[in-house]
Design a protein around this motif. Structure first.
Motif, PDB file in Angstrom:
ATOM      1  N   ALA A 108     -21.488  42.400  -0.448  1.00 54.10           N
ATOM      2  CA  ALA A 108     -21.826  43.189   0.734  1.00 54.10           C
ATOM      3  C   ALA A 108     -23.299  43.037   1.097  1.00 54.10           C
ATOM      4  CB  ALA A 108     -21.483  44.656   0.501  1.00 54.10           C
ATOM      5  N   ALA A 109     -24.151  42.934   0.074  1.00 47.77           N
ATOM      6  CA  ALA A 109     -25.585  42.801   0.318  1.00 47.77           C
ATOM      7  C   ALA A 109     -25.923  41.490   1.031  1.00 47.77           C
ATOM      8  CB  ALA A 109     -26.345  42.898  -1.000  1.00 47.77           C
ATOM      9  N   LEU A 110     -25.115  40.459   0.794  1.00 47.04           N
ATOM     10  CA  LEU A 110     -25.360  39.171   1.435  1.00 47.04           C
ATOM     11  C   LEU A 110     -25.180  39.253   2.952  1.00 47.04           C
ATOM     12  CD1 LEU A 110     -23.464  36.736  -0.985  1.00 47.04           C
ATOM     13  CD2 LEU A 110     -25.903  37.260  -0.953  1.00 47.04           C
ATOM     14  N   GLY A 111     -24.292  40.139   3.392  1.00 50.66           N
ATOM     15  CA  GLY A 111     -23.963  40.205   4.808  1.00 50.66           C
ATOM     16  C   GLY A 111     -24.733  41.238   5.611  1.00 50.66           C
ATOM     17  N   VAL A 112     -25.663  41.940   4.980  1.00 49.28           N
ATOM     18  CA  VAL A 112     -26.380  43.007   5.676  1.00 49.28           C
ATOM     19  C   VAL A 112     -27.085  42.480   6.933  1.00 49.28           C
ATOM     20  CG1 VAL A 112     -28.268  44.682   5.533  1.00 49.28           C
ATOM     21  CG2 VAL A 112     -26.687  44.419   3.617  1.00 49.28           C
ATOM     22  N   ASP A 113     -26.763  43.077   8.064  1.00 43.60           N
ATOM     23  CA  ASP A 113     -27.391  42.766   9.358  1.00 43.60           C
ATOM     24  C   ASP A 113     -27.244  41.309   9.774  1.00 43.60           C
ATOM     25  OD1 ASP A 113     -28.232  45.417   9.652  1.00 43.60           O
ATOM     26  OD2 ASP A 113     -30.115  45.036   8.587  1.00 43.60           O
ATOM     27  N   ARG A 114     -26.250  40.624   9.237  1.00 44.55           N
ATOM     28  CA  ARG A 114     -25.988  39.244   9.633  1.00 44.55           C
ATOM     29  C   ARG A 114     -24.664  39.171  10.391  1.00 44.55           C
ATOM     30  NH1 ARG A 114     -28.693  35.220   6.858  1.00 44.55           N
ATOM     31  NH2 ARG A 114     -27.924  33.968   8.618  1.00 44.55           N
ATOM     32  N   VAL A 115     -24.488  38.083  11.132  1.00 44.48           N
ATOM     33  CA  VAL A 115     -23.198  37.796  11.754  1.00 44.48           C
ATOM     34  C   VAL A 115     -22.496  36.792  10.855  1.00 44.48           C
ATOM     35  CG1 VAL A 115     -21.995  37.004  13.813  1.00 44.48           C
ATOM     36  CG2 VAL A 115     -24.202  38.162  14.038  1.00 44.48           C
ATOM     37  N   VAL A 116     -21.252  37.053  10.523  1.00 47.41           N
ATOM     38  CA  VAL A 116     -20.523  36.268   9.531  1.00 47.41           C
ATOM     39  C   VAL A 116     -19.347  35.540  10.169  1.00 47.41           C
ATOM     40  CG1 VAL A 116     -19.310  36.336   7.321  1.00 47.41           C
ATOM     41  CG2 VAL A 116     -21.131  37.996   7.787  1.00 47.41           C
ATOM     42  N   ARG A 117     -19.178  34.286   9.808  1.00 46.81           N
ATOM     43  CA  ARG A 117     -18.025  33.510  10.268  1.00 46.81           C
ATOM     44  C   ARG A 117     -17.037  33.411   9.114  1.00 46.81           C
ATOM     45  NH1 ARG A 117     -18.485  27.273  12.525  1.00 46.81           N
ATOM     46  NH2 ARG A 117     -16.340  27.062  13.309  1.00 46.81           N
ATOM     47  N   LEU A 118     -15.905  34.050   9.248  1.00 44.90           N
ATOM     48  CA  LEU A 118     -14.888  34.039   8.199  1.00 44.90           C
ATOM     49  C   LEU A 118     -14.032  32.782   8.350  1.00 44.90           C
ATOM     50  CD1 LEU A 118     -13.677  37.761   8.358  1.00 44.90           C
ATOM     51  CD2 LEU A 118     -15.669  36.811   7.178  1.00 44.90           C
ATOM     52  N   GLY A 119     -14.229  31.831   7.450  1.00 46.11           N
ATOM     53  CA  GLY A 119     -13.442  30.614   7.510  1.00 46.11           C
ATOM     54  C   GLY A 119     -14.014  29.564   8.443  1.00 46.11           C
ATOM     55  N   SER A 120     -15.228  29.115   8.176  1.00 47.16           N
ATOM     56  CA  SER A 120     -15.771  27.971   8.915  1.00 47.16           C
ATOM     57  C   SER A 120     -14.873  26.768   8.687  1.00 47.16           C
ATOM     58  CB  SER A 120     -17.193  27.667   8.428  1.00 47.16           C
ATOM     59  OG  SER A 120     -18.008  28.819   8.499  1.00 47.16           O
ATOM     60  N   TYR A 121     -14.283  26.718   7.508  1.00 51.44           N
ATOM     61  CA  TYR A 121     -13.176  25.809   7.204  1.00 51.44           C
ATOM     62  C   TYR A 121     -12.241  26.575   6.286  1.00 51.44           C
ATOM     63  CZ  TYR A 121     -10.373  22.013   5.272  1.00 51.44           C
ATOM     64  OH  TYR A 121      -9.312  21.221   4.891  1.00 51.44           O
ATOM     65  N   GLY A 122     -10.950  26.457   6.546  1.00 50.16           N
ATOM     66  CA  GLY A 122      -9.968  27.187   5.761  1.00 50.16           C
ATOM     67  C   GLY A 122      -9.563  28.482   6.453  1.00 50.16           C
ATOM     68  N   ASP A 123      -8.438  29.017   6.068  1.00 50.67           N
ATOM     69  CA  ASP A 123      -7.901  30.227   6.675  1.00 50.67           C
ATOM     70  C   ASP A 123      -8.259  31.444   5.823  1.00 50.67           C
ATOM     71  OD1 ASP A 123      -5.926  32.362   7.407  1.00 50.67           O
ATOM     72  OD2 ASP A 123      -5.136  30.777   8.694  1.00 50.67           O
ATOM     73  N   PRO A 124      -8.818  32.496   6.434  1.00 56.59           N
ATOM     74  CA  PRO A 124      -9.181  33.689   5.667  1.00 56.59           C
ATOM     75  C   PRO A 124      -8.039  34.281   4.849  1.00 56.59           C
ATOM     76  CG  PRO A 124     -10.146  33.787   7.853  1.00 56.59           C
ATOM     77  CD  PRO A 124      -9.219  32.595   7.841  1.00 56.59           C
ATOM     78  N   ALA A 125      -6.791  34.015   5.248  1.00 48.97           N
ATOM     79  CA  ALA A 125      -5.642  34.564   4.522  1.00 48.97           C
ATOM     80  C   ALA A 125      -5.513  34.006   3.118  1.00 48.97           C
ATOM     81  CB  ALA A 125      -4.354  34.304   5.301  1.00 48.97           C
ATOM     82  N   ALA A 126      -6.206  32.909   2.823  1.00 51.67           N
ATOM     83  CA  ALA A 126      -6.142  32.319   1.485  1.00 51.67           C
ATOM     84  C   ALA A 126      -6.959  33.110   0.465  1.00 51.67           C
ATOM     85  CB  ALA A 126      -6.644  30.874   1.524  1.00 51.67           C
TER      86      ALA A 126
END
Length: 248
Positions: A108-126
């Motif tokens: 969680a600390a890595l994402g503080v105040d950042r915009v995150v792309r879930l799955g730049s490659y690969g499906d988040p469901a994995a």
């Protein structure tokens, strides 16, 4: 952690088929140069035991892409260049240059105040949903897309249902998803859809990091974005849309 540009945030079985996968987040120390997405943390979902090029050739990319019709063996219209970032990240993860961050509070600390792309490659469901929930817990925004929407209702608040036809768009909406639909240039924009403002067809009015519309049902936007198939392999898009996929 700010001096390290990447970290492993999950290493374990795929939620799709149980095969070993690894998830690496990059962009922790360097700004993204992607003009379309803007400055975002990127997350790469790859097989842990086989390089992404070989996985795609043999069909073992099913562990991280599921039944996505754009996989090389199912049509080949995926825009991701496997020989670039995915392969480099696979090699780097095996050289041990990325620290492993598996505590959810640390993720969680890595994402503080950042915009995150879930799955730049690969499906988040994995990936276990708790990993994504942690990474986005204190993020300013995120984007996420899944072709596994028929079997992944737990991702509805985080991801858009990737729709490759009007029929899929209608089906996904009927069960509660917002969608991100890819279309051909001759297909119309449907009611309660809008052209992706980061796309060339919209004049690239903004980037993904600023738009914040692709946050699943968590987004303020209620309508769903649509985009014309793009990328080096976009001409293959129409060929990948078999009747069984469109009407299933």
């Amino acid at each position: 952690m700010t001096k390290i540009n990447g970290a492993i945030i999950y290493r374990g079985p795929s939620m799709l088929d149980g095969a070993p996968i690894v998830v690496v987040v990059t962009g922790l120390a360097k700004s993204s140069r992607n003009e379309k997405t803007g400055d975002m943390l990127q997350t790469w979902i790859i097989r842990d035991d086989i390089n992404p090029i070989e996985a795609a050739k043999t069909g073992q990319d099913e562990s991280i892409c599921g039944d996505c019709i754009h996989r090389p063996l199912l049509g080949g219209s995926c825009y991701v260049q496997l020989a670039h970032a995915p392969l480099n990240i696979f090699k780097s993860s095996h050289r041990g240059i990325y620290p492993t961050v598996i505590d959810l509070n640390d993720i969680a600390a890595l994402g503080v105040d950042r915009v995150v792309r879930l799955g730049s490659y690969g499906d988040p469901a994995a990936v276990p949903v708790g990993v994504w929930e942690a990474l986005t817990a204190h993020a300013s925004a995120w984007t996420g897309y899944t072709h596994q929407w028929r079997n992944a209702p737990h991702l509805m608040a985080l991801c858009m249902a990737s729709a490759d036809s009007v029929a899929e768009h209608v089906m996904a909406k009927a069960i509660g998803w917002r969608t991100f639909r890819v279309r051909t240039a001759t297909e119309a924009v449907m009611d309660k859809e809008f052209i992706c403002p980061a796309s060339k067809e919209a004049g690239q009015k903004t980037d993904c990091a600023s738009c914040k519309a692709c946050m699943g049902t968590s987004a303020k936007a209620k309508a769903s974005p649509v985009i014309i198939a793009h990328g080096a392999k976009s001409r293959r898009f129409e060929l990948t849309r078999s009747p069984s996929k469109i009407s299933a």
